[in-house]
Write a protein that holds these residues in place. Structure first.
Motif, mmCIF file in Angstrom:
data_model
loop_
_atom_site.group_PDB
_atom_site.id
_atom_site.type_symbol
_atom_site.label_atom_id
_atom_site.label_comp_id
_atom_site.label_asym_id
_atom_site.label_seq_id
_atom_site.Cartn_x
_atom_site.Cartn_y
_atom_site.Cartn_z
ATOM 1 N N ILE A 86 0.847 -1.194 0.000
ATOM 2 C CA ILE A 86 0.000 0.000 0.000
ATOM 3 C C ILE A 86 0.885 1.248 0.000
ATOM 4 C CG2 ILE A 86 -1.620 1.358 1.410
ATOM 5 C CD1 ILE A 86 -2.962 -1.251 2.235
ATOM 6 N N HIS A 87 0.526 2.229 -0.820
ATOM 7 C CA HIS A 87 1.218 3.521 -0.852
ATOM 8 C C HIS A 87 0.386 4.599 -0.175
ATOM 9 C CE1 HIS A 87 4.301 3.251 -4.418
ATOM 10 N NE2 HIS A 87 4.649 2.514 -3.382
ATOM 11 N N LEU A 88 1.101 5.502 0.521
ATOM 12 C CA LEU A 88 0.494 6.694 1.115
ATOM 13 C C LEU A 88 1.355 7.886 0.738
ATOM 14 C CD1 LEU A 88 0.073 5.259 4.704
ATOM 15 C CD2 LEU A 88 -1.825 5.969 3.254
ATOM 16 N N GLY A 89 0.708 9.004 0.373
ATOM 17 C CA GLY A 89 1.497 10.187 0.042
ATOM 18 C C GLY A 89 0.635 11.432 0.148
ATOM 19 N N GLY A 90 1.239 12.563 -0.124
ATOM 20 C CA GLY A 90 0.516 13.833 -0.039
ATOM 21 C C GLY A 90 0.078 14.313 -1.408
ATOM 22 N N HIS A 91 -0.886 15.239 -1.425
ATOM 23 C CA HIS A 91 -1.344 15.819 -2.689
ATOM 24 C C HIS A 91 -1.577 17.318 -2.515
ATOM 25 C CE1 HIS A 91 -5.173 14.470 -0.642
ATOM 26 N NE2 HIS A 91 -5.441 15.744 -0.848
ATOM 27 N N ASP A 92 -1.696 18.018 -3.645
ATOM 28 C CA ASP A 92 -2.006 19.444 -3.651
ATOM 29 C C ASP A 92 -3.489 19.628 -3.997
ATOM 30 O OD1 ASP A 92 0.657 19.892 -3.168
ATOM 31 O OD2 ASP A 92 1.145 20.285 -5.273
ATOM 32 N N GLU A 93 -4.034 20.795 -3.613
ATOM 33 C CA GLU A 93 -5.458 21.073 -3.855
ATOM 34 C C GLU A 93 -5.617 22.213 -4.842
ATOM 35 O OE1 GLU A 93 -7.530 21.687 -0.200
ATOM 36 O OE2 GLU A 93 -6.822 19.795 0.677
ATOM 37 N N ASP A 94 -6.471 22.005 -5.850
ATOM 38 C CA ASP A 94 -6.772 23.041 -6.845
ATOM 39 C C ASP A 94 -8.256 22.898 -7.209
ATOM 40 O OD1 ASP A 94 -6.496 25.061 -8.715
ATOM 41 O OD2 ASP A 94 -4.956 24.067 -9.901
ATOM 42 N N GLU A 95 -8.703 23.657 -8.206
ATOM 43 C CA GLU A 95 -10.094 23.550 -8.693
ATOM 44 C C GLU A 95 -10.077 23.512 -10.208
ATOM 45 O OE1 GLU A 95 -11.981 27.231 -7.499
ATOM 46 O OE2 GLU A 95 -12.406 26.406 -5.514
ATOM 47 N N ASP A 96 -11.084 22.910 -10.808
ATOM 48 C CA ASP A 96 -11.179 22.973 -12.272
ATOM 49 C C ASP A 96 -11.930 24.241 -12.677
ATOM 50 O OD1 ASP A 96 -13.921 22.525 -12.128
ATOM 51 O OD2 ASP A 96 -13.863 20.548 -13.063
ATOM 52 N N GLU A 97 -12.240 24.402 -13.986
ATOM 53 C CA GLU A 97 -12.815 25.655 -14.468
ATOM 54 C C GLU A 97 -14.246 25.872 -13.985
ATOM 55 O OE1 GLU A 97 -11.969 22.988 -16.083
ATOM 56 O OE2 GLU A 97 -13.051 22.700 -17.984
ATOM 57 N N THR A 98 -14.876 24.813 -13.429
ATOM 58 C CA THR A 98 -16.234 24.971 -12.903
ATOM 59 C C THR A 98 -16.237 25.187 -11.396
ATOM 60 O OG1 THR A 98 -16.594 22.635 -12.402
ATOM 61 C CG2 THR A 98 -17.026 23.337 -14.672
ATOM 62 N N GLY A 99 -15.031 25.199 -10.777
ATOM 63 C CA GLY A 99 -14.959 25.337 -9.332
ATOM 64 C C GLY A 99 -15.001 24.008 -8.602
ATOM 65 N N ALA A 100 -15.074 22.906 -9.346
ATOM 66 C CA ALA A 100 -15.050 21.585 -8.715
ATOM 67 C C ALA A 100 -13.645 21.293 -8.203
ATOM 68 C CB ALA A 100 -15.472 20.521 -9.726
#
Lengths: 281, 244
Positions: free
Chosen positions: A208-222
């Motif tokens: 099993i892998h665990l890691g970090g991610h970044d947060e952004d939004e698409d063009e609809t705000g999703a």
């Protein structure tokens, strides 16, 4: 030839090995029971990288994790690259070899990213054929990792979990379950990560892998989460790990931290959290 | 709609081309910004790889120029292998022909030096020759001996003061006025960078090419000091054997 097998990866935390942590790891590895390397970083002919592996392999089992074989590629596998993987695996004799459900090379250009593919019977056959070739060339079972997805293909007509189950059944390969990737893909594509785990063929999981991610939004705000391996594992991913381990039982758990790599002590704190999750299993 | 990897690859490397058809947001709409995640990963990761590979080229031209230049380079010369440690092998020739870089004529040589440093770092290990091996050769056969060099040894010819340009940008100091061919060796794990005179470089190039010592020395001119060159090579573990 070295022997970094100890038969299989232990059901303890491991970390993605970075050269700057060599002295720390040799002095006190904390709860870390095994190490994972990116295969492509150890394809030189000698020098410090291979010397460090020689020392570390006396103390730790290894997982060799490829990031460049392009198993999902439309073209043939790169025979030269497969031969390099065989040379590395024959020399290090790792407990595990894994690669990604992705493509990265097309028309001889290597794009240095894990690119997505549609899930259809045609791509099942292509990926299964490539995995057969990898396993017969290396003379060992491989694990296949689920990707982080940012978009879907109109032509896909099966779920990722069904796709992985069919690949495992056809080829006999094991699976590397990246719980952060499940969380990222589920958020990005709007499905439940728990339902993904419920549908996932957990019997085939070897790591099993665990890691970090970044947060952004698409063009609809999703929400648009981006797999970065450059941050702490977030609480919802730890919760999804607990949910998974309760169903799967203990597994080798890897902390991946590949960009903005922190001091060793920070990784040790992260592995202690993984150790706690395993103890609760 | 079938999305082929040819379409995907083309759109990844060409920011002006639209994302391939058949890629969907979760609401079923054609994906655009979501495709840009992959586009960005490719461009940024390859630019970062070049920045890591050529730190002195980067310092000489400045990061803004370097990253813009890398954007041109990576589209003209995407990696041809997943082994990224050697990515950038076309950089010296690219820089020599890259019009905006012509005001810094020694950039291709600096790029050659930085490529050689990485090849040296990853070269096969070799056991150095015993320091007294040369002393055991009968004096009358010395002109006939040849040397085998460690695979980590690289000689970079240059009409510019290459060594001091590199040194000034990594350690500080003044840039020399004379031409400095540059020797790269690997005494243990970290490559060493030494300046040579053009005469030393000419003799060494002949020895590396396999010429016997007597023939190689003819490239050094009168009063060539062989002892200094051999002493440097021995101290850097650059020689692995001697053949009579």
């Amino acid at each position: 030839m070295l022997d970094a097998t100890r038969k299989s990866l232990p059901h303890t935390p491991g970390v993605g090995y970075k050269a700057q942590h060599f002295n720390d790891i040799m002095a006190d590895a904390g709860p870390v029971g095994w190490l994972e390397i990116h295969a492509e970083n150890y394809m030189g002919m000698g020098g410090r990288p291979l010397a460090q592996l020689r020392h570390l392999s006396e103390k730790f089992p290894f997982s060799v994790h490829g990031v460049g074989l392009s198993i999902g590629g439309e073209g043939r596998l790169d025979a030269d690259h497969l031969a390099r993987l065989k040379t590395l695996c024959d020399w290090l004799n790792p407990a595990s070899f894994s690669e990604h459900l992705a493509w990265s090379t097309h028309d001889s250009a290597f794009l240095n990213d894990l690119l997505p593919l549609p899930y259809t019977q045609a791509t099942v056959k292509r990926v299964a054929d490539h995995i057969d070739e990898v396993q017969s060339t290396l003379g060992r079972q491989m694990l296949l990792e689920n990707p982080s997805s940012y978009l879907a293909f109109a032509e896909s007509d099966m779920s990722e979990t069904d796709f992985l189950a069919e690949i495992a059944a056809r080829t006999g390969c094991g699976l590397l379950l990246d719980v952060n990737n499940v969380f990222v893909s589920a958020t990005n594509l709007g499905y439940s990560p728990q339902e993904y785990i419920d549908a996932y063929p957990l019997d085939h999981v070897g790591e099993i892998h665990l890691g970090g991610h970044d947060e952004d939004e698409d063009e609809t705000g999703a929400p648009l989460l981006i797999d970065s391996h450059g941050a702490h594992v977030v609480d919802p991913v730890w919760a999804l790990l607990g949910y998974t381990l309760a169903k799967s039982g203990p597994k080798p758990l890897l902390i991946e931290w590949d960009t903005d790599v922190p001091e060793w002590a920070v990784l040790v704190e992260e592995t202690k959290r993984a150790e706690t999750a395993l103890a609760l299993t | 709609m079938i999305t082929t990897q040819t379409q995907f690859r083309t759109a990844l490397l060409d920011p002006s081309s639209p994302p391939p058809d058949g890629l969907r947001n979760p609401d079923g709409v054609q994906a655009t910004k979501r495709f840009d995640v992959y586009r960005n990963n490719v461009a940024v990761s390859l630019t970062d790889a070049l920045e890591t590979a050529f730190p002195v080229v980067n310092k000489l031209v400045g990061t803004d120029f370097f990253r813009a230049m890398a954007g041109v380079y990576l589209r003209a010369h995407p990696p041809t292998s997943p082994v990224m440690m050697f990515y950038g092998s076309d950089m010296p020739d690219f820089l020599a022909a890259f019009a905006p870089a012509q005001s810094v004529p020694y950039l291709p040589d600096v790029a050659r030096l930085e490529l050689a440093l990485r090849h040296s770092y990853h070269a096969a290990d070799a056991t150095p020759m015993a320091p007294d091996a040369l002393g055991q050769i009968a004096p009358d056969t010395l002109p006939n001996v040849t040397f085998t060099f460690a695979p980590s040894v690289h000689l970079i010819a240059s009409k510019y003061p290459l060594h001091s340009i590199w040194w000034a940008n990594t350690h500080g100091g003044e840039v020399s006025k004379s031409a400095q061919p540059t020797l790269i060796t690997r005494p243990e794990f970290d490559p060493a960078v030494d300046a040579l005179t053009p005469q030393q470089a000419a003799v060494l190039a002949a020895l590396i090419a396999g010429d016997p010592l007597g023939a190689a020395l003819r490239h050094g001119g009168a009063d060539f000091d062989l002892g200094t060159l051999l002493g440097l090579l021995l101290s850097r573990n650059a020689l692995i054997s001697i053949q009579t």
